[in-house]
Design a protein around this motif. Structure first.
Motif, short mmCIF file in Angstrom:
data_model
loop_
_atom_site.label_atom_id
_atom_site.label_comp_id
_atom_site.label_asym_id
_atom_site.label_seq_id
_atom_site.Cartn_x
_atom_site.Cartn_y
_atom_site.Cartn_z
N GLY A 217 -45.16 -44.97 -7.03
CA GLY A 217 -44.53 -45.00 -5.61
C GLY A 217 -43.15 -45.45 -5.87
N VAL A 219 -40.59 -43.63 -6.48
CA VAL A 219 -39.56 -42.55 -6.23
C VAL A 219 -39.14 -42.19 -4.83
CG1 VAL A 219 -38.92 -40.41 -6.90
CG2 VAL A 219 -39.78 -41.90 -8.69
N ASP A 220 -38.33 -42.16 -4.17
CA ASP A 220 -38.05 -41.72 -2.82
C ASP A 220 -37.28 -40.47 -2.75
OD1 ASP A 220 -37.83 -41.59 -0.09
OD2 ASP A 220 -36.07 -43.06 0.14
N GLY A 222 -36.55 -38.86 0.04
CA GLY A 222 -35.83 -38.80 1.14
C GLY A 222 -34.58 -38.15 0.94
N THR A 347 -32.70 -40.60 -7.03
CA THR A 347 -34.07 -40.86 -6.90
C THR A 347 -34.56 -41.62 -8.45
OG1 THR A 347 -34.71 -38.88 -7.70
CG2 THR A 347 -34.34 -39.02 -5.33
N PRO A 349 -35.53 -44.46 -10.44
CA PRO A 349 -35.67 -45.81 -9.98
C PRO A 349 -34.77 -46.75 -11.18
CG PRO A 349 -37.86 -44.59 -10.32
CD PRO A 349 -36.57 -43.81 -10.75
#
Length: 475
Positions: A217, A219-220, A222, A347, A349
């Motif tokens: 969790g 990585v985003d 959006g 994205t 991290p």
């Protein structure tokens, strides 16, 4: 001898190999440079408090500028451009100074100072044949060494989870685990890999770390979903501000980067083309780099420089075809027109980015040491290096020590150890008498002989010429 039209050699600068033959080596150049291109804007975006949209814009224009800059130097315009098999783009060398300037004056202050720095670089390029001797390896090596040393805390912060130590999840074991895995992958790929895997070790580490971070969790996606597929960069996306302290800092680092450019271009010509660097190539490289640095400021791209890792590829493969490097530049150029590509880069991290780039920072440090060893480590040179390191890193570690200095001077040297190191090494190299190890050995022998003669005289022992010196009054 083949004409240029029929020359398909990979080992001739004017050779035009077939696409399928050139593509794998072009890909190596792209993979070697891409992490170095996207990381500086990501770091600076965090320092200046950029919005997600501004961060995306900084990455996109950095990629685009790197492609344009590479193609510009491969083909040249008038006296501008190195016309050598070299990759140029937004690089790490400026990052510590940009952090210091951006923390005080924002992205506007960076771009204003960058414009003046680029102009200064062109002036240096014009007069380089007359002032090249003022920047010997002991000066250039000291500055490159400090650049590497001053980047380590950035990598550790990223591995711990953020560029900000006050971030909620900073220092969590999960972050350290992903960062350590990325670092180990880079080491394994670089030391035990073969071919493309070895040359692209940083990218391999980024991919492995990224894939592990996905189910955790971290990585985003959006920003990728909302980014457009195609966008044309705009003129002056950020305003420019001109602050004297910022200008001095960027001018100093741009002059020093000119010295690094000399080294990279020289290595390219010697290792890749088996000849010395020509004066027109050196002048064209510095003039071109100054022009692209100044022009980049108008579009929001950070300063440009040569990419040493790509110099290594040229030296290793001996592939110097301009077409091969032009394909790499064209890929970067096309990627720079797509915000989707830039959004995908955002994205990654922080722990993955830190684990992959800490090795790059280490190599910068070792490059500085290699430069230093090109000069004799005489007492004079060790004094220059030691004092430059002590003052630059000492002031950076205890900024409150210069709290009583004039504010402008604080702004110039307080957060930029490279500026202090460059000024110290440059001045000491000019004022300290030049000596060699042989000179120092002869001086030590003379002192030892004088001491021995004085001791014999004190004991009243006969001299080598048969004379005798009285050992006391009344003899």
């Amino acid at each position: 001898m083949q004409s240029n039209a029929n020359n398909t050699s990979l080992f001739d600068f004017h050779g035009r190999p077939r696409l399928l033959k050139a593509l794998p080596i072009s890909l190596q150049h792209v993979l070697a440079m891409i992490a170095g291109v996207i990381t500086p804007p990501i770091i600076i975006a965090g320092v200046v408090g950029a919005t997600p949209a501004e961060k995306l814009q900084l990455i996109q224009i950095a990629v685009l500028a790197s492609g344009v800059c590479t193609l510009f130097h491969l083909y040249g315009v008038w006296k501008f451009g190195a016309r050598l098999p070299a990759i140029f783009g937004v690089g790490f060398a400026y990052v510590p100074t940009l952090i210091a300037v951006g923390g005080q004056f924002g992205i506007e202050g960076i771009l204003g100072a960058q414009l003046i720095g680029g102009i200064t670089m062109m002036v240096v390029g014009y007069f380089i044949q007359y002032i090249r001797h003022l920047f010997p390896p002991v000066v250039a090596g000291t500055v490159v060494l400090v650049i590497g040393l001053s980047l380590y805390d950035i990598a550790i912060r990223y591995i711990a989870g953020s560029g900000n130590v006050d971030a909620p999840q900073f220092g969590e074991l999960k972050n350290w685990g992903v960062g350590a895995l990325t670092l180990v992958t880079v080491l394994l790929a670089s030391q035990f890999g073969r071919g493309v895997v070895k040359l692209s070790a940083i990218i391999v580490g980024l991919v492995v770390g990224y894939l592990v971070a996905l189910p955790l969790g971290m990585v985003d996606f959006g920003p990728v979903e909302s980014a457009a597929w195609l966008a044309v960069p705009t003129l002056m996306p950020f305003e420019m501000e001109f602050h004297s302290a910022a200008i001095v800092s960027l001018v100093v680092i741009c002059v020093i980067n000119s010295v690094q450019t000399i080294g990279d271009l020289s290595a390219t010509s010697v290792a890749g083309m088996n000849r010395e660097l020509k004066t027109r190539e050196l002048t064209g490289g510095l003039l071109g780099n100054g022009l692209t640095t100044a022009a980049s400021a108008f579009f929001g791209a950070l300063p440009t420089s040569t990419f040493s890792q790509n110099v290594g590829i040229v030296a290793m493969t001996k592939v110097i075809s301009r077409v091969v490097l032009a394909i790499a530049g064209a890929f970067m150029l096309l990627a720079g027109f797509s915000p989707k590509f830039g959004a995908l880069m955002t994205t990654i991290p922080y722990p993955v980015l830190g684990g992959a780039t800490i090795t790059v920072f280490g190599m910068i440090t070792m490059t500085g040491i290699q430069l230093l060893t090109k000069d004799e480590m005489s007492a004079r040179n060790m004094t220059i290096v030691g004092l430059a390191l002590a003052l630059s890193l000492g002031i950076a570690a205890v900024p409150s020590a210069i709290a009583e200095f004039p504010q402008t001077l604080q702004n110039v040297i307080g957060g930029a150890p490279i500026v202090v190191a460059a000024i110290t090494a440059f001045v000491l190299n000019l004022v300290l008498p030049r000596t060699t190890l042989a000179d120092e050995a002869r001086e030590r022998e003379a002192i030892a002989e004088a001491d021995a003669a004085a001791a014999r005289d004190a004991r009243g022992e006969p001299r080598a010429d048969g004379g005798r010196v009285a050992s006391g009054v009344g003899d």
